[in-house]
Design a protein around this motif. Structure first.
Motif, PDB file in Angstrom:
ATOM      1  N   HIS A 250     -50.176 -35.608-132.558  1.00 60.62           N
ATOM      2  CA  HIS A 250     -50.437 -34.470-133.445  1.00 60.62           C
ATOM      3  C   HIS A 250     -51.867 -34.536-133.934  1.00 60.62           C
ATOM      4  CE1 HIS A 250     -47.037 -31.898-134.365  1.00 60.62           C
ATOM      5  NE2 HIS A 250     -46.282 -32.894-133.971  1.00 60.62           N
TER       6      HIS A 250
ATOM      7  N   CYS B  27     -42.958 -29.824-129.467  1.00 59.26           N
ATOM      8  CA  CYS B  27     -42.969 -30.838-130.537  1.00 59.26           C
ATOM      9  C   CYS B  27     -42.339 -32.132-130.022  1.00 59.26           C
ATOM     10  CB  CYS B  27     -42.166 -30.313-131.732  1.00 59.26           C
ATOM     11  SG  CYS B  27     -41.958 -31.471-133.078  1.00 59.26           S
ATOM     12  N   LEU B  28     -43.020 -33.234-130.282  1.00 59.51           N
ATOM     13  CA  LEU B  28     -42.519 -34.535-129.806  1.00 59.51           C
ATOM     14  C   LEU B  28     -42.090 -35.446-130.954  1.00 59.51           C
ATOM     15  CD1 LEU B  28     -44.823 -35.491-126.804  1.00 59.51           C
ATOM     16  CD2 LEU B  28     -42.332 -35.575-126.823  1.00 59.51           C
TER      17      LEU B  28
HETATM   18 ZN    ZN Z   1     -43.832 -32.187-134.180  1.00 59.62          ZN
END
Ligand code: ZN
Length: 344
Positions: A254, A290-291
């Motif tokens: 991010h 999203c991870l």
């Molecule tokens: Zn995320």
């Protein structure tokens, strides 16, 4: 070791091996799923290019175009069917990967404590949580579209995009072999090479040509698989007696502050950073691609075994566990008993 994995290990404590296994499974599934989807698109484009190559270096004629249009229509159906099968397979696998964690935790403690709780029942509770998660994924609608509708629209976009590119090649007077090569290159390397080698075409079509023919499908797959994993985490938390909440850990990938930092970084309920009550867990993933990591928060092994033993001797001494036993454990067996009654 990355920060997110450190955080995962700290959160999981006694259970870090299982937490790491679940995370690895999720990442592996994500990669395998993408490879499968990309191969599917490559195969379809290859079929079209082979058809074109058979025509040699002649210009594409109207009749050939009609054949191609018909083939693309068939391919749209084929793509929709194949994508649906891939989504079914991987949503299921992601749900299993997610529920395995809390299931393993519950089973290890129940085994050790030796109460009247049956191991097969614990397995069954998590199995049903799994089924509910899978059902939820297919039943959920986003902007009034079900997942099946969104898969259909990806297949349709493929047909429209391919038709437009081929029709433009015809208008340009490009021969069949050249067009075939162009399509093959496009599916392999994306729009960039097309822009270099066919500047006129790009001038005409520009943004109508997607960067990558399977990008939309890949993006949908990533989002839905992560959602399946998240849904199964919540569902297994709901049936797990050792579970007190759901935690979200910020992914290391991010670069800028976004909603993930907020959700993973706040302690709104006083349960710990990024921890939410099961019924207050935010919708996950927080954005496409999203991870961030999700996992259930479970009581540590020794404490939970002691709690089970105390409850075994005197159910009234552990009201939380007794509530789970009466309302989750027993109700689920009653459900099976009801089904047996129906089929007798
Ligand atoms: Zn995320």
């Amino acid at each position: 070791m990355s920060k997110e994995i450190d955080n995962l290990k700290t959160t999981a404590g006694d259970y870090k091996t299982w937490a790491l296994q679940a995370r690895k499974k999720y990442i592996d599934l994500r990669l395998n799923n993408e490879t499968k989807i990309r191969k599917l698109y490559t195969r379809l484009v290859k079929d079209i290019s082979l058809k074109l190559k058979r025509e040699g270096t002649s210009k594409i004629r109207k009749r050939q175009l009609e054949v191609l249009v018909a083939t693309l229509k068939q391919q749209q159906d084929d793509l929709e069917g194949q994508l649906t099968m891939i989504f079914e397979e991987y949503i299921k696998a992601n749900a299993i990967a997610a529920t395995e964690y809390a299931k393993a935790i519950d089973i290890s403690a129940v085994k050790k404590a030796g109460t009247k709780i049956e191991l097969s029942k614990i397995t069954d509770l998590h199995y049903k949580a799994n089924l509910r998660a899978i059902e939820t994924c297919w039943a959920r609608s986003y902007k009034e579209l079900y997942l099946s509708d969104r898969i259909w629209s990806k297949a349709k976009h493929y047909r429209v995009n391919m038709s437009e590119i081929i029709q433009d090649a015809i208008a340009e007077g490009q021969d069949c072999v050249k067009t075939a090569m162009m399509l093959e290159k496009y599916v392999k390397t994306g729009k960039k090479t097309l822009a270099r080698q066919y500047p006129n075409m790009m001038k005409r079509m520009g943004s109508r040509v997607p960067e990558d023919i399977c990008y939309e499908a890949l993006r949908l797959a990533r989002t839905e698989m992560t959602a399946a994993y998240g849904e199964a985490t919540i569902q297994s938390a709901m049936v797990s007696p050792s579970c007190s909440g759901v935690k979200f850990i910020l992914s290391g990938s991010h670069p800028h502050y976004d909603i993930c930092d907020h959700i993973c970084g706040s302690d709104e309920y006083g349960l710990g950073i990024g921890v939410y009550p099961i019924d207050k867990a935010p919708a996950y993933p927080f954005h496409p691609n999203c991870l961030c990591i999700t996992l259930t928060v479970n009581e540590n092994h020794a404490d939970f075994v002691d709690k089970l033993k105390r409850w075994g001797r005197n159910p009234g001494s552990e009201p939380g566990l007794e509530d789970w036993y009466q309302n989750v454990y027993k109700k689920s067996s009653m459900y099976i008993a009801d089904i047996n009654k129906v089929f007798k």
